[in-house]
Design an enzyme around this catalytic site. Structure first.
Site, mmCIF file in Angstrom:
data_model
loop_
_atom_site.group_PDB
_atom_site.id
_atom_site.type_symbol
_atom_site.label_atom_id
_atom_site.label_comp_id
_atom_site.label_asym_id
_atom_site.label_seq_id
_atom_site.Cartn_x
_atom_site.Cartn_y
_atom_site.Cartn_z
ATOM 1 N N HIS A 82 0.845 -1.192 0.000
ATOM 2 C CA HIS A 82 0.000 0.000 0.000
ATOM 3 C C HIS A 82 0.880 1.241 0.000
ATOM 4 O O HIS A 82 1.820 1.348 0.783
ATOM 5 C CB HIS A 82 -0.913 0.047 1.224
ATOM 6 N N ASP A 161 -15.397 2.278 7.553
ATOM 7 C CA ASP A 161 -14.342 3.175 7.091
ATOM 8 C C ASP A 161 -14.811 4.023 5.925
ATOM 9 O O ASP A 161 -14.518 5.217 5.864
ATOM 10 C CB ASP A 161 -13.100 2.380 6.685
ATOM 11 N N ARG A 168 -14.806 12.533 7.325
ATOM 12 C CA ARG A 168 -13.541 13.217 7.633
ATOM 13 C C ARG A 168 -13.161 14.184 6.532
ATOM 14 O O ARG A 168 -12.605 15.262 6.781
ATOM 15 C CB ARG A 168 -12.429 12.188 7.838
ATOM 16 N N SER A 183 -7.832 3.762 9.019
ATOM 17 C CA SER A 183 -8.537 3.710 7.744
ATOM 18 C C SER A 183 -7.813 2.802 6.762
ATOM 19 O O SER A 183 -8.406 1.896 6.154
ATOM 20 C CB SER A 183 -8.657 5.127 7.165
ATOM 21 N N LYS A 187 -8.860 -1.713 5.977
ATOM 22 C CA LYS A 187 -9.111 -2.299 4.650
ATOM 23 C C LYS A 187 -8.066 -3.355 4.305
ATOM 24 O O LYS A 187 -8.391 -4.408 3.748
ATOM 25 C CB LYS A 187 -9.140 -1.196 3.589
#
Length: 426
Positions: A82, A161, A168, A183, A187
């Site tokens: 990620h 989320d 947010r 967050s 995931k």
């Protein structure tokens, strides 16, 4: 238990209990806690923070709000990566098939771009026929066929989320490290991967502008992954200048294919290989082929072609091109000492490569090509950048974004190293 009690506890710098966190996430997901109440709690968290136990509980509560994927039917370990987002960050495109070619399965759930940062799904959707939305069974089929899959997260994955992120975004609470970390990791953990490598970007083109803040985020996410039983490591990498020489959807696909063919820009190749080695090590793949070799012998390209075709794309199809181009010339002779990642990303966004809202379309051919990188010698009048757009009316605002975004001087200046640091579990 009620929302006001939870809000007051964090407002007054208290520590939320596991029961309070479980209740408020579940109640917000089903609509029993109002948006204005969760907004107040998110602001209290931004201002007063959370400890490691609270962040872990918050993350697990968001995971439990939806499904958790399972890849235990596969006969090889799984690894994922990620990135926190940047400009010209096309690394997922060559990385996923490269790691697959070296012996691990790569189930990669990716997102779309918003603002000046590009989205992996937007880039891949510039390939004719390619599909981002797959069912869980289709994901498994693509993994077995190609070894890697890159697709959109389904609505059943951490729905808390998705709802909280949208809130947010409009309440000024995006920057909270506990909320960013939970967050991302809710995931990724729900995705079911056995190991995870995080690429935490640092610099003007990243959400984390300085090394100290980026390291705090990396350490928080590594701890969350480790506590959840996912082998997790993070690299802090430079985003003070764009990655590679292409910024924009189809432009970045083209450059990714160059990397898979054994060429491509040095920085993109270096980071792709480094992340691939980290992923294979985290996955525990013994006797893996070296990623640098897989880029040269064609096996990574073969995995790319299988992956694209398995998701309906044509790896041989011509990529979209913008109708119009404009060249930006070097203002003087010397060394390109600075090329600001944010300025280039903003210019690409204004050219049509990005979106202001999630529902906006993107221009697949729009973007910026870099003819020089920081540290390169340039001559007055030589091409420095090429802007690509479908409409010439977009050039003026893109040039405004680039104004002051690059410097030609007598000598080179120091930049962040491409890989700044490596963060592992304590």
């Amino acid at each position: 238990m009620d929302a006001i009690e939870v809000i007051r506890a964090k407002r007054d710098r208290g520590e939320l209990t596991t029961a309070q966190i479980d209740w408020v996430i579940a109640a917000y997901t089903r609509g029993d806690v109002a948006d204005e109440q969760m907004s107040a709690l998110a602001m209290a968290i931004l201002l007063n923070g959370m400890n490691r136990r609270e962040i872990a509980d918050w993350t697990q509560a968001m995971i439990r709000s939806g499904e958790r994927m399972d890849w235990s039917a596969l006969d090889r370990p799984t690894a994922d990566k990620h990135s926190t987002g940047g400009v010209g960050d096309k690394i997922t495109l060559p990385l996923a098939p490269l790691v697959a070619a070296c012996g691990a399965y790569v189930p990669q759930l990716s997102g779309r771009g918003l603002g000046h940062t590009g989205g992996t799904l937007d880039k891949l959707e510039s390939i004719p026929g390619w599909r981002a939305s797959l069912s869980n069974d289709e994901m498994l089929d693509v993994l077995r066929t190609a070894g890697a899959v890159v697709c959109a997260a389904g609505s059943g994955l951490a729905p808390a989320d998705k709802k909280l992120y949208a809130l947010r975004d409009v309440t000024g609470t995006v920057e909270s490290i506990p909320l960013i970390a939970s967050s991302i990791m809710s995931k990724k953990i729900a995705e079911g991967t056995g190991s995870l490598v995080l690429d935490v970007k640092v610099g003007s083109g990243a959400f984390m502008k300085d090394v100290t803040t980026a390291r705090e985020l990396a350490e928080t996410m590594v701890a969350l992954g480790t506590d959840a039983g996912v082998r997790t490591v993070a690299l802090l990498t430079a985003m003070d200048r764009p990655l590679g020489r292409a910024v924009g959807n189809a432009l970045e696909v083209e450059e990714s294919v160059e990397v898979l063919a054994g060429g491509g820009p040095e920085d993109v190749v270096e980071l792709t290989v480094r992340l691939a080695r980290e992923m294979l090590e985290a996955a525990g793949v013994s006797g893996a082929k070296d990623p640098a070799k897989a880029l040269q012998d064609g096996s990574a390209m073969d995995a790319w072609r299988r992956m694209i075709a398995a998701q309906g794309g044509d790896p041989d199809a011509a990529l979209p091109r913008a109708a119009e181009t404009l060249t930006v010339e070097a203002p003087g002779s010397g060394v390109l000492s600075r090329l600001d990642a944010y300025a280039v990303g903003l210019a690409a966004w204004r050219l049509g490569a990005g979106r202001a809202r999630k529902e906006d379309p993107v221009s697949f051919g729009a973007g910026v090509t870099l003819h020089a990188k920081p540290g390169d010698a340039v001559r007055a009048g030589q091409p420095l950048l090429t802007l690509h757009a479908d409409d010439t009316s977009r050039f003026e605002r893109a040039l405004e974004a680039l104004d002051g975004g690059y410097t030609v001087s007598e000598a080179a200046v120091d930049h962040l190293p491409l890989v700044i640091d490596r963060v592992t579990a304590e």
